[in-house]
Design a protein around this motif. Sequence first.
Motif, PDB file in Angstrom:
ATOM      1  N   TRP A 291      38.193  41.892  34.312  1.00 29.39           N
ATOM      2  CA  TRP A 291      37.650  41.221  35.483  1.00 29.39           C
ATOM      3  C   TRP A 291      37.539  39.722  35.208  1.00 29.39           C
ATOM      4  O   TRP A 291      37.700  39.271  34.071  1.00 29.39           O
ATOM      5  N   ALA A 292      37.271  38.951  36.248  1.00 27.92           N
ATOM      6  CA  ALA A 292      37.171  37.502  36.086  1.00 27.92           C
ATOM      7  C   ALA A 292      36.195  36.916  37.092  1.00 27.92           C
ATOM      8  O   ALA A 292      36.027  37.441  38.191  1.00 27.92           O
ATOM      9  N   GLN A 293      35.570  35.828  36.691  1.00 26.66           N
ATOM     10  CA  GLN A 293      34.679  35.111  37.594  1.00 26.66           C
ATOM     11  C   GLN A 293      35.505  34.467  38.700  1.00 26.66           C
ATOM     12  O   GLN A 293      36.580  33.913  38.457  1.00 26.66           O
ATOM     13  N   SER A 294      35.009  34.538  39.918  1.00 32.15           N
ATOM     14  CA  SER A 294      35.723  33.957  41.053  1.00 32.15           C
ATOM     15  C   SER A 294      35.801  32.444  40.906  1.00 32.15           C
ATOM     16  O   SER A 294      34.879  31.796  40.396  1.00 32.15           O
ATOM     17  N   SER A 301      37.650  26.576  36.727  1.00 33.71           N
ATOM     18  CA  SER A 301      38.244  27.899  36.921  1.00 33.71           C
ATOM     19  C   SER A 301      39.561  28.113  36.188  1.00 33.71           C
ATOM     20  O   SER A 301      40.189  29.160  36.340  1.00 33.71           O
ATOM     21  N   PRO A 304      39.655  31.674  33.941  1.00 32.39           N
ATOM     22  CA  PRO A 304      39.815  32.930  34.691  1.00 32.39           C
ATOM     23  C   PRO A 304      41.043  32.929  35.593  1.00 32.39           C
ATOM     24  O   PRO A 304      41.671  33.975  35.786  1.00 32.39           O
ATOM     25  N   ASP A 305      41.407  31.766  36.127  1.00 34.94           N
ATOM     26  CA  ASP A 305      42.609  31.698  36.962  1.00 34.94           C
ATOM     27  C   ASP A 305      43.855  32.080  36.166  1.00 34.94           C
ATOM     28  O   ASP A 305      44.768  32.735  36.687  1.00 34.94           O
ATOM     29  N   ARG A 308      44.003  35.715  36.001  1.00 39.52           N
ATOM     30  CA  ARG A 308      44.296  36.241  37.344  1.00 39.52           C
ATOM     31  C   ARG A 308      45.777  36.102  37.667  1.00 39.52           C
ATOM     32  O   ARG A 308      46.382  36.981  38.281  1.00 39.52           O
ATOM     33  N   VAL A 313      43.935  41.197  36.411  1.00 34.46           N
ATOM     34  CA  VAL A 313      42.520  41.209  36.799  1.00 34.46           C
ATOM     35  C   VAL A 313      42.335  42.117  38.011  1.00 34.46           C
ATOM     36  O   VAL A 313      42.920  41.885  39.072  1.00 34.46           O
ATOM     37  N   TYR A 315      39.248  42.883  39.355  1.00 36.31           N
ATOM     38  CA  TYR A 315      38.079  42.544  40.167  1.00 36.31           C
ATOM     39  C   TYR A 315      37.668  41.110  39.857  1.00 36.31           C
ATOM     40  O   TYR A 315      37.643  40.692  38.698  1.00 36.31           O
ATOM     41  N   SER A 316      37.349  40.343  40.908  1.00 36.01           N
ATOM     42  CA  SER A 316      36.824  38.984  40.764  1.00 36.01           C
ATOM     43  C   SER A 316      35.546  38.868  41.568  1.00 36.01           C
ATOM     44  O   SER A 316      35.427  39.438  42.663  1.00 36.01           O
TER      45      SER A 316
END
Length: 345
Positions: A291-294, A301, A304-305, A308, A313, A315-316
């Motif tokens: 998962w990753a932070q939005s 970002s 996490p981008d 993604r 990933v 779920y964000s």
Amino acid sequence: MTPANPRIGIIADTRLQAHLLASAVKGQGYEVVLLNTDPANLEPDWLTQAPDLWVVDLSQEDRWQQFLDHLLESAQAPILFCDGQAPARIAPEYPRWERRLLAKLLDYVGKPRIREELETLTPAATPARPIAAPREFQGLAAGQVPEQVWVLGASLGGPAAVKQFLDCLPATLPVAFFLAQHIDGGFLDTLAKVLCRDNSFHCDVGHDGMVLHAGQVLLAPVDYEVTFTETGQLRSSGKPWEGPYSPSIDQAIQNASTAFGARAGAILFSGMGNDGAIAAPAMAATGAPVWAQSADSCAVSSQPDASRDTGCVSYSGDPEQLARQLVEHVRRALNPATGHTTQTL
């Protein structure tokens, strides 16, 4: 006196390549001060503005030979010639291409000026909303063998996000966390103290021989790589972490995936660069969640981008949403009625 951030000038003969280079350089924390996509129309005084490094990528060098001769004669800063076009950001080979570019930048101008301010961990204006523990967590106590082990990868802006995430989680969550945070080793003890200041987790700096327990957050040591036994014990590899930053999020994810398989998971939080984007797809391929932070909730970002962009990933969300997703994920794993079986380390 705080050293200046390395300043990078980029020259390319296609807009796409210039954009990819600028995005990669900025994403690693450097400052792009000059950008040109048409060497034929370079301003006369451009080469005298002297960034700390020129990054040059020309797909048709023969066409720009006169320009190259002038550049080599006039440039007052080192010149890095790229040896191949950048792949698309969503291409599987992109993270390694970006990592090679970073290695070259480090050789020429050193690390970007990125300093994690632990003052960002002061109490938030809006307190975190603790999540009620599901009935499946009843009878589970902190300190026992964890049902799952999750790697938390964080860099710039990460400590505040990780703290908010932890503050939302119920005390009886049967999970152990291993935090790979890019930070100066001298701040690890302070980080361990403040991360769990307003929650029920127990935080320590991880060392060789320590064992992961439910309700615990172990911070990855900066000076050496650690692996895991199947029982959750940390073992020093006797070697430093690979890559430009320590601890390596990629290695932490890879080592956790090797030890725990589908019982592991990873969450990529705010940060510069693309650490994690190489190992995360391999972890996801085993069936473990990544998962990753939005992006809109990150201080930065890029990190996490990058994961993604690989498509791994599943779920964000912001830190609170990630916490709620984790509670539900663990609840389902503990409840046979959902079709999942309980697994322990």
